[in-house]
Every structure is written in structure tokens, then in C-alpha cells.
Design a protein around this motif. Structure first.
Motif, PDB file in Angstrom:
ATOM      1  N   LYS A 210       0.828  -1.209   0.000  1.00 49.66           N
ATOM      2  CA  LYS A 210       0.000   0.000   0.000  1.00 49.66           C
ATOM      3  C   LYS A 210       0.864   1.261   0.000  1.00 49.66           C
ATOM      4  N   LEU A 211       2.002   1.185   0.704  1.00 45.27           N
ATOM      5  CA  LEU A 211       2.929   2.319   0.671  1.00 45.27           C
ATOM      6  C   LEU A 211       3.468   2.534  -0.734  1.00 45.27           C
ATOM      7  N   ALA A 213       2.058   1.784  -3.490  1.00 43.04           N
ATOM      8  CA  ALA A 213       0.984   2.303  -4.349  1.00 43.04           C
ATOM      9  C   ALA A 213       0.849   3.814  -4.244  1.00 43.04           C
ATOM     10  N   ARG A 214       1.341   4.384  -3.147  1.00 43.43           N
ATOM     11  CA  ARG A 214       1.274   5.840  -2.975  1.00 43.43           C
ATOM     12  C   ARG A 214       2.471   6.554  -3.607  1.00 43.43           C
ATOM     13  N   SER A 217       2.754  10.131  -5.583  1.00 41.05           N
ATOM     14  CA  SER A 217       1.677  11.054  -5.236  1.00 41.05           C
ATOM     15  C   SER A 217       1.957  11.817  -3.949  1.00 41.05           C
ATOM     16  N   GLU A 218       3.086  11.528  -3.291  1.00 41.13           N
ATOM     17  CA  GLU A 218       3.449  12.238  -2.066  1.00 41.13           C
ATOM     18  C   GLU A 218       4.956  12.252  -1.900  1.00 41.13           C
ATOM     19  N   LEU A 223       7.885   8.740   2.285  1.00 40.25           N
ATOM     20  CA  LEU A 223       7.384   7.416   1.946  1.00 40.25           C
ATOM     21  C   LEU A 223       8.457   6.344   2.155  1.00 40.25           C
TER      22      LEU A 223
END
Length: 325
Positions: A210-211, A213-214, A217-218, A223
Motif C-alpha cells: 500500500k505504501l 501504491a502511494r 503522489s506524495e 514514503l
């Protein structure tokens, strides 16, 4: 099939094969350290030499007396705690990125655990167990980092877990934390290690996914910091045999439709032999690699589950034991 591995940056207590700096003027030749010398960039130090104690020297001990922690030398009645704390603080502040530590067992300076702590400097029979000055600070500062003492590395399960963790962190540092790295590098790292992470902890592996997948975008720095913490949690314990089998079943899933019924049955029987501890994990790995080469399955061939660290770090005397490769 030849795989290239990163070179971990590894701290090793200097007496473990680098210098005759023990209190009795000896050095210890440790087999695990000797094997790692050609695969890692090793930095060494002897905390006791660093604070001015000579070789040979009178023994020192850790004393915890009335809330005060001393590094006490009975022969001279000197307390070297202040000197040691000053040195180790400066040294660790300047050490920079390190992928792992191998420390001298039971040493009052380097011992990370299992060190005898005397509760009275004048009554040596009264003691408990704790950490050495330097080793304890390493454990405190380097949370989520592979830290071992040389004695425990004689156990093949502990050694394999340590090496897997060490080389995975080195790969993360070189591929994801390098200058200029970005989201695609994190995605590739996670993809390459996905089956290994599944074998260690499926829940944390999914959280890490899930990390990933980000990514993009950040903040990449934030991250990767979260991801690095998750790596430490993932490798906090060695994998269990059933979890390893689950990972191998996932690996087999990408090959099974190309195999004959008898080959599929043979692989399932092989997994059961591994579950019953009749064969080493290397038997399963060799089957999977052979089929992956036959069918050109590059995804499986690139998986770290197949080879998490250089094969020549495995001793022939480990053959047939548990998860030996």
C-alpha cells in the motif's frame, strides 16, 4: 544463473579477525566474518582501545550500583564509563549509513545483550544480565537493523536470517535511497522482493504494498522512511516453514500450468518433505529455478526469495539443515 549482490556496509567488532585487541592480547577468527570479508564493506572499532586502554589490559566489567552505571576495572578501581559514553556518542554520530552489526558476545563494551552486569563492584558474585556500553547503544540507535553477536551466527537459522536481512537492506540503500532514486525504483525493489516478504510476514508485506501504491503522489523521502521502518518490522523474526511453503506455492503458481500432472504432483510432494524437515529448502529452490529457466520466467528468476544473499556464504556443513540453501 549468476546474480549480482550489493555490498553491505557492515560494522564488526575489531577483535573478530581484524586485530589482536582483546584484553588478553588475542583476536578471534570467526568463520562468518571471514566469509563476509569479500562480500561486504566492513568498518571496525575496538571501543576499549579507543578510550585508551592498552593491550593486554586488566579486565573491565559493567557495574550497576545504586542507579549508577560504571565501566569498572577492579585492578585499578578506575571507572571508564564517562570516557566510553563520550567516545561512542561521537563515533556513532559520525558512522553514517550502516546495514548491520556483528558484535563481540558478552563483551562489557561491545556486547548487545547477554552481558553480565555486576550489582556491586566489591562483590563480583552478585550479577544480572544486560547490555555492554557500546552494544547497548547500537541496539538503542539502530532499531530495525540486523544486529548479531558472533556466537549466535554459528546457528544456521540465525545466520541465514541475518544475511537475508543484511543484503536486503543493502539493496534498499543502493537502489531506493541513492541520490536521484524515485517511485519506479521503490516499485522495482518491492516487486523483486515480494515473494521473500510474503515468506516473512504476509500482513506487513501487504502494508508495504500500500505504501508503494502511494509512490509518486506524495513526498518520496517520507514514503521511503515509512517503508524502511516496515522493513525492520518485517525482518524482526525469521520466517516460519509454513510461511515459506506459502511463498513457494505462489512462486509455483506462475509455472504450474506449463508442467505435466506428474511434475506438479512431484513439487507438492517435495513441499511436504520440506515441511517434515526431510530436505533443505535448496531442493525446492533448484526445482523452481530449473523450471523458470526452461520456460523463461524472468519474474521468478529475479525474485530475492530464490537467492537472498551470495550462495558461497552458506557452509557445506549446513547441508540438510532446516532452511539451508
Amino acid at each position: 544463473m549468476k546474480k549480482t549482490f550489493p555490498r553491505p556496509k557492515l560494522f564488526v567488532s575489531r577483535c573478530l579477525g581484524f586485530d589482536a585487541c582483546r584484553y588478553n592480547g588475542l583476536k578471534i577468527i570467526d568463520r562468518s566474518v571471514e566469509l563476509l570479508k569479500s562480500h561486504a564493506d566492513i568498518v571496525t572499532a575496538c571501543p576499549e582501545l579507543a578510550i585508551g586502554l592498552g593491550v593486554p589490559r586488566k579486565p573491565i566489567r559493567v557495574v550497576e550500583e545504586e542507579g549508577r552505571r560504571m565501566l569498572y576495572q577492579p585492578a585499578t578501581e578506575n571507572d571508564y564509563a564517562a570516557a566510553m559514553e563520550t567516545w561512542l556518542g561521537d563515533y556513532l554520530d559520525a558512522l553514517g549509513p550502516v546495514d548491520g552489526f556483528i558484535l563481540k558476545a558478552k563483551s562489557p563494551s561491545c556486547g548487545p545483550w547477554g552481558v553480565k552486569l555486576f550489582t556491586n563492584r566489591y562483590q563480583p558474585g552478585t550479577s544480572k544480565i544486560g547490555t555492554g556500553f557500546f552494544g547497548g547503544e547500537v541496539v538503542h540507535r539502530f532499531i530495525g537493523c540486523p544486529i548479531e553477536e558472533e556466537g549466535r551466527l554459528r546457528n544456521f537459522t540465525i545466520r541465514e536470517h541475518f544475511l537475508t536481512f543484511l543484503f536486503t537492506l543493502a539493496s534498499f540503500r543502493e537502489s531506493v535511497l541513492r541520490p536521484g532514486a524515485g517511485a519506479k525504483d521503490l516499485v522495482r525493489f518491492h516487486t523483486t522482493n515480494k515473494l521473500l516478504f510474503l515468506a516473512y510476514n504476509q500482513r506487513i508485506m501487504r502494508e508495504m504494498g500500500k505504501l508503494v501504491a502511494r509512490a509518486g503522489s506524495e513526498s518520496f523521502d517520507r514514503l521511503t522512511e515509512e517503508y524502511r521502518v516496515s522493513l525492520g518490522r518485517l525482518f524482526s523474526k525469521p520466517p516460519k516453514p509454513n510461511a515459506m511453503i506459502n511463498a513457494f506455492e505462489h512462486a509455483f503458481g506462475g509455472l504450474s500450468d506449463k508442467l505435466s500432472p506428474s511434475e506438479r504432483s512431484f513439487f507438492i510432494d517435495t513441499l511436504e518433505e520440506y515441511r517434515d524437515e526431510r530436505i533443505p529448502v535448496s531442493t525446492i529452490v533448484h526445482l523452481l529455478v530449473g523450471w523458470a529457466l526452461r520456460f523463461g520466467n524472468d519474474y521468478l528468476l529475479e525474485q530475492s526469495l530464490i537467492a537472498p544473499f551470495p550462495s558461497d556464504l552458506v557452509e557445506i556443513t549446513d547441508s540438510g539443515k532446516g532452511r539451508n540453501r
